[in-house]
Design a protein around this motif. Structure first.
Motif, PDB file in Angstrom:
ATOM      1  N   GLY A  19       0.811  -1.213   0.000  1.00  0.00           N
ATOM      2  CA  GLY A  19       0.000   0.000   0.000  1.00  0.00           C
ATOM      3  C   GLY A  19       0.842   1.259   0.000  1.00  0.00           C
ATOM      4  N   THR A  20       1.966   1.221   0.706  1.00  0.00           N
ATOM      5  CA  THR A  20       2.877   2.360   0.701  1.00  0.00           C
ATOM      6  C   THR A  20       3.457   2.572  -0.689  1.00  0.00           C
ATOM      7  N   ILE A  21       3.870   1.483  -1.321  1.00  0.00           N
ATOM      8  CA  ILE A  21       4.396   1.582  -2.685  1.00  0.00           C
ATOM      9  C   ILE A  21       3.309   2.082  -3.629  1.00  0.00           C
ATOM     10  N   ASP A  22       2.074   1.627  -3.419  1.00  0.00           N
ATOM     11  CA  ASP A  22       0.968   2.058  -4.267  1.00  0.00           C
ATOM     12  C   ASP A  22       0.714   3.554  -4.128  1.00  0.00           C
ATOM     13  N   ARG A  23       0.881   4.100  -2.938  1.00  0.00           N
ATOM     14  CA  ARG A  23       0.692   5.541  -2.735  1.00  0.00           C
ATOM     15  C   ARG A  23       1.822   6.353  -3.343  1.00  0.00           C
ATOM     16  N   LEU A  24       3.034   5.804  -3.332  1.00  0.00           N
ATOM     17  CA  LEU A  24       4.183   6.554  -3.833  1.00  0.00           C
ATOM     18  C   LEU A  24       4.424   6.333  -5.324  1.00  0.00           C
ATOM     19  N   ALA A  25       4.025   5.178  -5.853  1.00  0.00           N
ATOM     20  CA  ALA A  25       4.183   4.835  -7.268  1.00  0.00           C
ATOM     21  C   ALA A  25       3.074   3.846  -7.623  1.00  0.00           C
ATOM     22  N   ALA A  26       3.044   3.384  -8.812  1.00  0.00           N
ATOM     23  CA  ALA A  26       2.021   2.415  -9.239  1.00  0.00           C
ATOM     24  C   ALA A  26       2.390   1.024  -8.759  1.00  0.00           C
ATOM     25  N   GLN A  27       1.387   0.236  -8.415  1.00  0.00           N
ATOM     26  CA  GLN A  27       1.593  -1.123  -7.925  1.00  0.00           C
ATOM     27  C   GLN A  27       0.712  -2.072  -8.738  1.00  0.00           C
ATOM     28  N   PRO A  28       1.199  -2.608  -9.835  1.00  0.00           N
ATOM     29  CA  PRO A  28       0.362  -3.454 -10.678  1.00  0.00           C
ATOM     30  C   PRO A  28       0.275  -4.910 -10.225  1.00  0.00           C
ATOM     31  N   VAL A  29       1.180  -5.368  -9.361  1.00  0.00           N
ATOM     32  CA  VAL A  29       1.245  -6.780  -8.983  1.00  0.00           C
ATOM     33  C   VAL A  29       0.280  -7.068  -7.846  1.00  0.00           C
ATOM     34  N   MET A  30      -0.698  -7.901  -8.108  1.00  0.00           N
ATOM     35  CA  MET A  30      -1.686  -8.324  -7.110  1.00  0.00           C
ATOM     36  C   MET A  30      -2.312  -7.141  -6.383  1.00  0.00           C
ATOM     37  N   GLY A  31      -2.591  -6.074  -7.105  1.00  0.00           N
ATOM     38  CA  GLY A  31      -3.098  -4.853  -6.505  1.00  0.00           C
ATOM     39  C   GLY A  31      -4.424  -5.020  -5.792  1.00  0.00           C
ATOM     40  N   ALA A  32      -5.335  -5.766  -6.354  1.00  0.00           N
ATOM     41  CA  ALA A  32      -6.658  -5.934  -5.733  1.00  0.00           C
ATOM     42  C   ALA A  32      -6.574  -6.695  -4.417  1.00  0.00           C
ATOM     43  N   PHE A  33      -5.653  -7.626  -4.324  1.00  0.00           N
ATOM     44  CA  PHE A  33      -5.512  -8.436  -3.113  1.00  0.00           C
ATOM     45  C   PHE A  33      -4.658  -7.736  -2.053  1.00  0.00           C
ATOM     46  N   LEU A  34      -3.520  -7.212  -2.463  1.00  0.00           N
ATOM     47  CA  LEU A  34      -2.600  -6.619  -1.503  1.00  0.00           C
ATOM     48  C   LEU A  34      -2.980  -5.206  -1.091  1.00  0.00           C
ATOM     49  N   ASN A  35      -3.685  -4.488  -1.934  1.00  0.00           N
ATOM     50  CA  ASN A  35      -3.999  -3.096  -1.633  1.00  0.00           C
ATOM     51  C   ASN A  35      -5.443  -2.896  -1.199  1.00  0.00           C
ATOM     52  N   PHE A  36      -6.073  -3.907  -0.660  1.00  0.00           N
ATOM     53  CA  PHE A  36      -7.449  -3.778  -0.187  1.00  0.00           C
ATOM     54  C   PHE A  36      -7.547  -2.690   0.880  1.00  0.00           C
ATOM     55  N   PHE A  37      -6.648  -2.718   1.852  1.00  0.00           N
ATOM     56  CA  PHE A  37      -6.656  -1.706   2.913  1.00  0.00           C
ATOM     57  C   PHE A  37      -6.449  -0.317   2.334  1.00  0.00           C
ATOM     58  N   ASN A  38      -5.503  -0.209   1.420  1.00  0.00           N
ATOM     59  CA  ASN A  38      -5.152   1.078   0.838  1.00  0.00           C
ATOM     60  C   ASN A  38      -6.263   1.647  -0.038  1.00  0.00           C
ATOM     61  N   ARG A  39      -6.967   0.823  -0.754  1.00  0.00           N
ATOM     62  CA  ARG A  39      -7.958   1.310  -1.716  1.00  0.00           C
ATOM     63  C   ARG A  39      -9.388   1.314  -1.201  1.00  0.00           C
TER      64      ARG A  39
END
Length: 76
Positions: A19-39
């Motif tokens: 989620g931290t990486i997703d906020r600072l840059a794009a995170q295309p790998v398993m985004g729906a599963f790993l970034n549930f909290f973030n999104r």
């Protein structure tokens, strides 16, 4: 049961870092599963507005605490 709790803690660590990486840059790998909290969770909690990176790092820290706590022998 201890391994299940440790696995959950490991998921929280990985999700927090992702989620931290997703906020600072794009995170295309398993985004729906790993970034549930973030999104899903972070945008709905007003307390996290402006502090999204800290919320994700806190999630990773919480996961680390859960892993350590599950590894310690109980008094029971």
């Amino acid at each position: 049961m201890r391994h299940a709790v440790q696995l959950f803690g490991l998921y929280l660590v990985v999700a927090g870092i992702s989620g931290t990486i997703d906020r600072l840059a794009a995170q295309p790998v398993m985004g729906a599963f790993l970034n549930f909290f973030n999104r899903v969770i972070v945008p709905r909690v007003d307390l996290f507005t402006g502090y999204e990176v800290y919320a994700n790092l806190g999630l990773a820290l919480l996961g680390g605490v859960i892993i350590v706590a599950a590894d310690r022998p109980g008094k029971a």
